[in-house]
Design a protein around this motif. Structure first.
Motif, PDB file in Angstrom:
ATOM      1  N   ASN A 149       0.975  -1.032   0.695  1.00  0.00           N
ATOM      2  CA  ASN A 149      -0.058  -0.494  -0.447  1.00  0.00           C
ATOM      3  C   ASN A 149       0.893   1.510  -0.136  1.00  0.00           C
ATOM      4  O   ASN A 149       0.403   2.397  -0.107  1.00  0.00           O
ATOM      5  CB  ASN A 149      -1.379  -0.091   1.344  1.00  0.00           C
ATOM      6  N   SER A 150       2.552   1.021   0.545  1.00  0.00           N
ATOM      7  CA  SER A 150       3.163   2.468  -0.011  1.00  0.00           C
ATOM      8  C   SER A 150       3.171   2.751  -0.869  1.00  0.00           C
ATOM      9  O   SER A 150       3.942   4.219  -0.777  1.00  0.00           O
ATOM     10  CB  SER A 150       3.873   1.865   1.340  1.00  0.00           C
ATOM     11  N   LEU A 151       3.217   1.899  -2.382  1.00  0.00           N
ATOM     12  CA  LEU A 151       3.837   2.223  -3.397  1.00  0.00           C
ATOM     13  C   LEU A 151       2.643   2.986  -3.899  1.00  0.00           C
ATOM     14  O   LEU A 151       3.077   4.303  -4.652  1.00  0.00           O
ATOM     15  CB  LEU A 151       3.803   0.821  -4.204  1.00  0.00           C
ATOM     16  N   PRO A 152       1.366   3.223  -4.318  1.00  0.00           N
ATOM     17  CA  PRO A 152       0.419   2.239  -3.217  1.00  0.00           C
ATOM     18  C   PRO A 152       0.437   0.831  -4.551  1.00  0.00           C
ATOM     19  O   PRO A 152       0.531   1.231  -6.298  1.00  0.00           O
ATOM     20  CB  PRO A 152      -0.818   2.369  -2.982  1.00  0.00           C
ATOM     21  N   PHE A 153       0.189  -0.418  -4.288  1.00  0.00           N
ATOM     22  CA  PHE A 153       0.382  -1.135  -5.842  1.00  0.00           C
ATOM     23  C   PHE A 153      -1.109  -1.687  -6.180  1.00  0.00           C
ATOM     24  O   PHE A 153      -1.246  -1.353  -6.928  1.00  0.00           O
ATOM     25  CB  PHE A 153       0.928  -2.742  -5.457  1.00  0.00           C
TER      26      PHE A 153
END
Length: 347
Positions: A149-153
Motif C-alpha cells: 500500500n505504500s507504493l501503492p500497488f
C-alpha cells in the motif's frame, strides 16, 4: 548513482543513530513463563479481509474496520501453534489492518476503510500497530506483512486497468511519469527508506523479539499472455505487457526490497512468492490462490466498493481486488509457522 546497498546502509545507520539518541532501549527477557507472545502486524494480505468470519464478529462493538478474518494466516498459524512446546503455548495479538501502509505499522494513525457495515461518519482512526499490539520487552516474535500500500500497488493496478482500456502502456506511465508524479524507481526507493525506519522502530519497541517479515505471493503469472483480458475474475483490461511489467518491475522488486532490508537488520524473511507460482489470479478457480479483480468471497463481502465504478455483481462475484483466498492464506501460514517455530527454538 549510489549503489543500493550503500544507500541502504547509510539510511539504516542514520535511522538507528537517531532512535538510539532519542531513547534508551529497555533490557529484559522476553516471554512469560507459560507462553510465548507473538504480534502479527500488516496490511490486508495479513488481515484476510474476506477469507473467513470477521474478527471481531459482525455487530461486535469492538469492530475497528480492519477486516481481520478467521482464515487469514495469523489465525491459521495460531491454531497450529496452540501448544509449542508441550506446556507452553503461543499467544497471538493480531492488529493487522486492511489498507495499512508501512508508516501505519509504527509511526502513523490509520483510518480504516472497511466497506463492511461502517459506522455512520466512517471508522475512527486507530493507533500505530506497534502501539495497538503492546510491543515490549516481553514480546517474543513479531511478524510483519506490509509494503504494497505504500507504493501503492493497488493504485498502480487501477492505473494499469485504465491504461489498458485506453490502449496505453502502464509501464510507460510509471517509467516516464507526468511532472509531479513518482516513477516506479522513486516509489521503490521511498519504500526502502520507509521500511528501514519501520523495522528500526519495531526493534526499539520489542528489543528482545525475533522479527519476521513476510513477502507477497505470486499475484501474476509468469507470462502475461496467460491472462484473459476480457475476464474480471482475472486482472481485466491490463495488457499482457503490463502484466509482465507489474510482475517483474513492481511486485518482484518490492519483495526484493523487503528482503534486502530484512537481511540488513539480521531478521528473517519469509518468501511466499516461490511456492505460489502457478497459483496466480489468472489461473482457473480451483487452482488460483489469489482472487482476481472480482472473485469468490464470504457473503458479507460486497460486490461494489464505495467510490468506484466496479460492480462484480453483474458476473455473480464480489470485489476481491487481487487478494489471497483461503488457499493462499493456508500456503502463507505454512511458511510463517515454520519461521516462527525456528525463531522460538532459537530463543
Amino acid at each position: 548513482m549510489r549503489h543500493p546497498v550503500s544507500r541502504l546502509r547509510t539510511r539504516a545507520l542514520a535511522v538507528g543513530l537517531a532512535l538510539a539518541a532519542s531513547t534508551l532501549v529497555p533490557v529484559g527477557s522476553a516471554g512469560a513463563a507459560d507462553q510465548y507472545e507473538w504480534a502479527a502486524l500488516g496490511d490486508s494480505y495479513t488481515a484476510g479481509v474476506f477469507v473467513g468470519d470477521p474478527q471481531p464478529a459482525l455487530g461486535d462493538a469492538s469492530r475497528d474496520g480492519c477486516d481481520r478474518t478467521t482464515n487469514a494466516y495469523p489465525d491459521v498459524v495460531e491454531r497450529e501453534l496452540a501448544e509449542f512446546p508441550p506446556g507452553r503455548f503461543v499467544s497471538l495479538t493480531n492488529v493487522s489492518c486492511g489498507a495499512a501502509t508501512i508508516a501505519d505499522i509504527a509511526t502513523a494513525k490509520q483510518t480504516p476503510i472497511s466497506p463492511v457495515q461502517p459506522p455512520e461518519g466512517g471508522w475512527p482512526a486507530v493507533a500505530p500497530q506497534t502501539e495497538r499490539a503492546g510491543l515490549g520487552d516481553q514480546t517474543d516474535v513479531v511478524t510483519i506483512g506490509v509494503g504494497g500500500n505504500s507504493l501503492p500497488f493497488g493504485g498502480i493496478l487501477l492505473k494499469c486497468l485504465e491504461q489498458g482500456v485506453a490502449g496505453k502502456s502502464c509501464r510507460d506511465h510509471y517509467t516516464n511519469p507526468p511532472e509531479g508524479e513518482e516513477s516506479i524507481e522513486d516509489k521503490l526507493a521511498r519504500v526502502q527508506d520507509e521500511y528501514i525506519e519501520m523495522l528500526a522502530n519495531v526493534h526499539q519497541a520489542a528489543p528482545n523479539a525475533k522479527v519476521i517479515t513476510v513477502g507477497y505471493p505470486a499475484v501474476l503469472p509468469d507470462s502475461g499472455s496467460a491472462c484473459n483480458r476480457l475476464s474480471l475474475t482475472e486482472v481485466g483490461s491490463i495488457t499482457h505487457a503490463d502484466v509482465d511489467w507489474l510482475r517483474d518491475d513492481v511486485l518482484k522488486k518490492l519483495n526484493s526490497t523487503i528482503r534486502q532490508v530484512t537481511d540488513f537488520f539480521g531478521d528473517r524473511y519469509v518468501d511466499v512468492y516461490s511456492s505460489s507460482v502457478g497459483h496466480d489470479a489468472c489461473q482457473p478457480a480451483d487452482t488460483k490462490w489469489v482472487e482476481g479483480i472480482c472473485g469468490d468471497a464470504e457473503n458479507y463481502w460486497p460486490s461494489k466498493l464505495p467510490g468506484t465504478l466496479l460492480n462484480c455483481a453483474i458476473i455473480g462475484k464480489r470485489a476481491t481486488l487481487v487478494h489471497p483466498n483461503a488457499a493462499g492464506h493456508a500456503n502463507t501460514a505454512a511458511h510463517v509457522e515454520r519461521a516462527i517455530r525456528i525463531a522460538l527454538l532459537e530463543r
